[in-house]
Design a protein around this motif. Structure first.
Motif, PDB file in Angstrom:
ATOM      1  N   ASN A 150      82.565  63.605  20.171  1.00  0.00           N
ATOM      2  CA  ASN A 150      81.832  64.804  20.576  1.00  0.00           C
ATOM      3  C   ASN A 150      81.243  64.663  21.972  1.00  0.00           C
ATOM      4  N   TYR A 151      81.757  63.716  22.750  1.00  0.00           N
ATOM      5  CA  TYR A 151      81.254  63.464  24.093  1.00  0.00           C
ATOM      6  C   TYR A 151      82.390  63.106  25.050  1.00  0.00           C
ATOM      7  N   ASN A 152      82.166  63.402  26.308  1.00  0.00           N
ATOM      8  CA  ASN A 152      83.023  62.934  27.396  1.00  0.00           C
ATOM      9  C   ASN A 152      82.415  61.649  27.938  1.00  0.00           C
ATOM     10  N   PHE A 153      83.260  60.698  28.351  1.00  0.00           N
ATOM     11  CA  PHE A 153      82.731  59.485  28.974  1.00  0.00           C
ATOM     12  C   PHE A 153      83.561  59.118  30.194  1.00  0.00           C
ATOM     13  N   PHE A 154      83.010  58.254  31.025  1.00  0.00           N
ATOM     14  CA  PHE A 154      83.593  57.926  32.333  1.00  0.00           C
ATOM     15  C   PHE A 154      84.221  56.527  32.263  1.00  0.00           C
ATOM     16  N   PRO A 155      85.525  56.424  32.000  1.00  0.00           N
ATOM     17  CA  PRO A 155      86.180  55.132  31.774  1.00  0.00           C
ATOM     18  C   PRO A 155      86.008  54.088  32.874  1.00  0.00           C
ATOM     19  N   PRO A 156      85.979  54.470  34.180  1.00  0.00           N
ATOM     20  CA  PRO A 156      85.854  53.420  35.200  1.00  0.00           C
ATOM     21  C   PRO A 156      84.581  52.582  35.105  1.00  0.00           C
ATOM     22  N   LEU A 157      83.567  53.084  34.402  1.00  0.00           N
ATOM     23  CA  LEU A 157      82.320  52.329  34.289  1.00  0.00           C
ATOM     24  C   LEU A 157      82.104  51.750  32.894  1.00  0.00           C
ATOM     25  N   ILE A 158      83.150  51.753  32.081  1.00  0.00           N
ATOM     26  CA  ILE A 158      83.068  51.178  30.732  1.00  0.00           C
ATOM     27  C   ILE A 158      82.619  49.718  30.796  1.00  0.00           C
ATOM     28  N   TYR A 159      83.148  48.973  31.752  1.00  0.00           N
ATOM     29  CA  TYR A 159      82.853  47.544  31.815  1.00  0.00           C
ATOM     30  C   TYR A 159      81.368  47.292  32.076  1.00  0.00           C
ATOM     31  N   GLN A 160      80.674  48.238  32.737  1.00  0.00           N
ATOM     32  CA  GLN A 160      79.253  48.049  32.990  1.00  0.00           C
ATOM     33  C   GLN A 160      78.415  48.296  31.738  1.00  0.00           C
ATOM     34  N   VAL A 161      78.920  49.131  30.826  1.00  0.00           N
ATOM     35  CA  VAL A 161      78.288  49.254  29.519  1.00  0.00           C
ATOM     36  C   VAL A 161      78.545  47.989  28.715  1.00  0.00           C
ATOM     37  N   ALA A 162      79.766  47.480  28.792  1.00  0.00           N
ATOM     38  CA  ALA A 162      80.146  46.281  28.042  1.00  0.00           C
ATOM     39  C   ALA A 162      79.353  45.055  28.471  1.00  0.00           C
ATOM     40  N   THR A 163      78.955  45.009  29.740  1.00  0.00           N
ATOM     41  CA  THR A 163      78.191  43.863  30.244  1.00  0.00           C
ATOM     42  C   THR A 163      76.690  44.151  30.305  1.00  0.00           C
ATOM     43  N   ALA A 164      76.265  45.267  29.690  1.00  0.00           N
ATOM     44  CA  ALA A 164      74.855  45.629  29.543  1.00  0.00           C
ATOM     45  C   ALA A 164      74.153  45.901  30.867  1.00  0.00           C
TER      46      ALA A 164
ATOM     47  N   ILE B 274      80.704  48.802  23.572  1.00  0.00           N
ATOM     48  CA  ILE B 274      79.545  48.388  22.770  1.00  0.00           C
ATOM     49  C   ILE B 274      79.901  47.179  21.912  1.00  0.00           C
ATOM     50  N   GLU B 275      81.106  47.188  21.355  1.00  0.00           N
ATOM     51  CA  GLU B 275      81.549  46.052  20.538  1.00  0.00           C
ATOM     52  C   GLU B 275      81.654  44.780  21.380  1.00  0.00           C
ATOM     53  N   MET B 276      82.148  44.912  22.610  1.00  0.00           N
ATOM     54  CA  MET B 276      82.254  43.752  23.485  1.00  0.00           C
ATOM     55  C   MET B 276      80.869  43.211  23.827  1.00  0.00           C
ATOM     56  N   ARG B 277      79.937  44.096  24.164  1.00  0.00           N
ATOM     57  CA  ARG B 277      78.580  43.670  24.474  1.00  0.00           C
ATOM     58  C   ARG B 277      77.970  42.894  23.303  1.00  0.00           C
TER      59      ARG B 277
END
Length: 428
Positions: A34-48, A128-131
């Motif tokens: 139910n949301y749009n997300f910005f894939p190029p910054l996924i890694y910054q979520v993964a690394t907190a 989130i799982e990676m983090r």
């Protein structure tokens, strides 16, 4: 005219935005999230370094008040072209024009052990799982007395030398020096490495030789062990097996090595090309269909003379194809001929670490590195976020991270799984 768009990424959302308030056109955007997300910054979520809400935004919030745009939460199960109908897991939808903008999914090249045990880097859930996995393994390493097991918890292997692999490797290398040793004093004398593995002879293969060399030098300078011309062939018993016979013991294999499009029931077999991508004509209409289109990573178009083997699977292609298809739908309403798609390559870039990045511009042909390239990368990614709210939150977090070389978002938060076996919802 009822237009149904499957997928709300770069391609689908830009198509919908361009059709806003267009008379005679109603758009329904379908997505499994139910949301749009910005894939190029996924890694910054993964690394907190960013929270999930910094790079995501609810579709319904975005579509609120837009009279000819509607959102539908659903997962596509099949298409019935003869009836102009799609079947979702929670009901059916009819269309006049159907557009696939479903992007790509992680490809494990048939390696089941890798698929089962590696950490993918494609969705917000993956991040989130990676983090959580990395943080849990660090906590386990902090109390582990066995030196060999402790090293496996701390060692990180990244498979794939594209932008995602380069960016996440550089981030972890900087975190290892500035954060891990400070927050985990128990690990101050423990040995560990960060490995980046790629089957090609250079990192960032589509970019210039200068960018490839600059990236290699910057990563090795940060302490990353780069292994080229070698592939991961298996991952079991906490061991990464490589094509040259070498092995690495690790609890953390991050998979950024490949993507594949998806195959959908009801779309003719002859409509698919290389990598399961839907083959389209110059106007993005899927071959062997009448009113079905594909844009972005899910399609391959060989009619562009500058890209006879198909366009790269990058955000700019998806955005431009969405905008061009919207223009053609407007022309369809006016009974005018379509405009063929022509990709305008605006360049490519990758960030490696703090004040370290590479940028290639095609026209005029220019190469940048270091702080200036890093600033360009930050600016481009910031303005590409979907809302001002996302931009402000991301900019705020980046400023904290820049001056403090740290963030306070490293929390292990897992959903309660006691209801995971509930049956899939159905239409009421």
């Amino acid at each position: 005219m009822e237009i149904v768009i499957i997928g709300g990424g770069f391609a689908g959302l830009n198509l919908a935005k361009e059709l806003l308030n267009q008379k005679g056109i109603h758009v329904t955007l379908v997505d499994k999230n139910n949301y749009n997300f910005f894939p190029p910054l996924i890694y910054q979520v993964a690394t907190a370094f960013l929270e999930p809400s910094s790079i995501s935004y609810p579709f319904r919030k975005f579509f609120a008040g837009k009279k000819n745009l509607q959102f539908r939460l659903g997962k596509l199960q099949s298409v019935v072209p003869a009836e102009n109908k799609i079947i979702l897991h929670n009901g059916d939808l009819h269309y006049d024009q159907l557009v696939f903008a479903t992007g790509a999914e992680t490809s494990y090249f048939g390696m089941e052990n890798v698929k089962k045990n590696a950490i993918p880097m494609k969705t917000l859930n993956d991040a989130i799982e990676m983090r959580n996995t990395i943080l849990k393994n660090l906590e386990k390493a902090a109390i582990c007395k066995d030196i060999r097991k402790r090293r496996a918890y701390m060692t990180i292997v990244v498979a794939g030398g594209g932008p995602t692999g380069v960016e996440v490797s550089g981030m972890f290398a900087e975190m290892k020096k500035s954060i891990f040793l400070k927050e985990y004093p128990e690990l101050a004398t423990a040995a560990s490495n960060i490995y980046l593995i790629d089957g090609g002879n250079a990192l960032l293969a589509p970019m210039s030789k200068e960018s490839q060399q600059d990236t290699y030098d910057a990563l090795t300078g940060l302490g990353v062990v780069v292994k080229l011309n070698v592939q991961v062939v298996d991952y079991k018993d906490d061991t990464v097996f490589m094509s040259n016979g070498d092995t690495i013991r690790t609890k953390n294999l991050i998979w950024a090595a490949g993507v594949s499009a998806k195959v959908f029931e009801g779309i003719p077999t002859e409509s698919y090309g290389r990598g399961k991508r839907m083959a389209t004509d110059a106007f993005n209409k899927v071959n062997a269909t009448n009113n079905i289109y594909a844009i972005g990573d899910t399609c391959i178009q060989t009619t562009d003379t500058d890209f006879p083997n198909g366009h790269p699977q990058v955000a700019q292609v998806a955005i431009q194809q969405g905008i061009n298809l919207a223009k053609n739908f407007k022309l369809m309403m006016d009974k005018k001929p379509f405009v063929p798609f022509k990709y305008n390559d605006k360049g490519s870039m990758a960030i490696i670490g703090k004040n370290k990045a590479v940028v290639d511009l095609p026209k005029p042909k220019m190469h940048f590195k270091g702080f200036f390239a890093w600033a360009i990368w930050l600016f481009v990614h910031l303005i590409s976020l979907i809302t001002y709210r996302n931009r402000i939150k991301t900019f705020y977090n980046w400023m904290i991270a820049y001056f403090a070389s740290d963030q306070s978002l490293r929390m292990i938060i897992r959903p309660d799984k006691k209801n995971k076996n509930n049956p899939t919802e159905t239409a009421c």
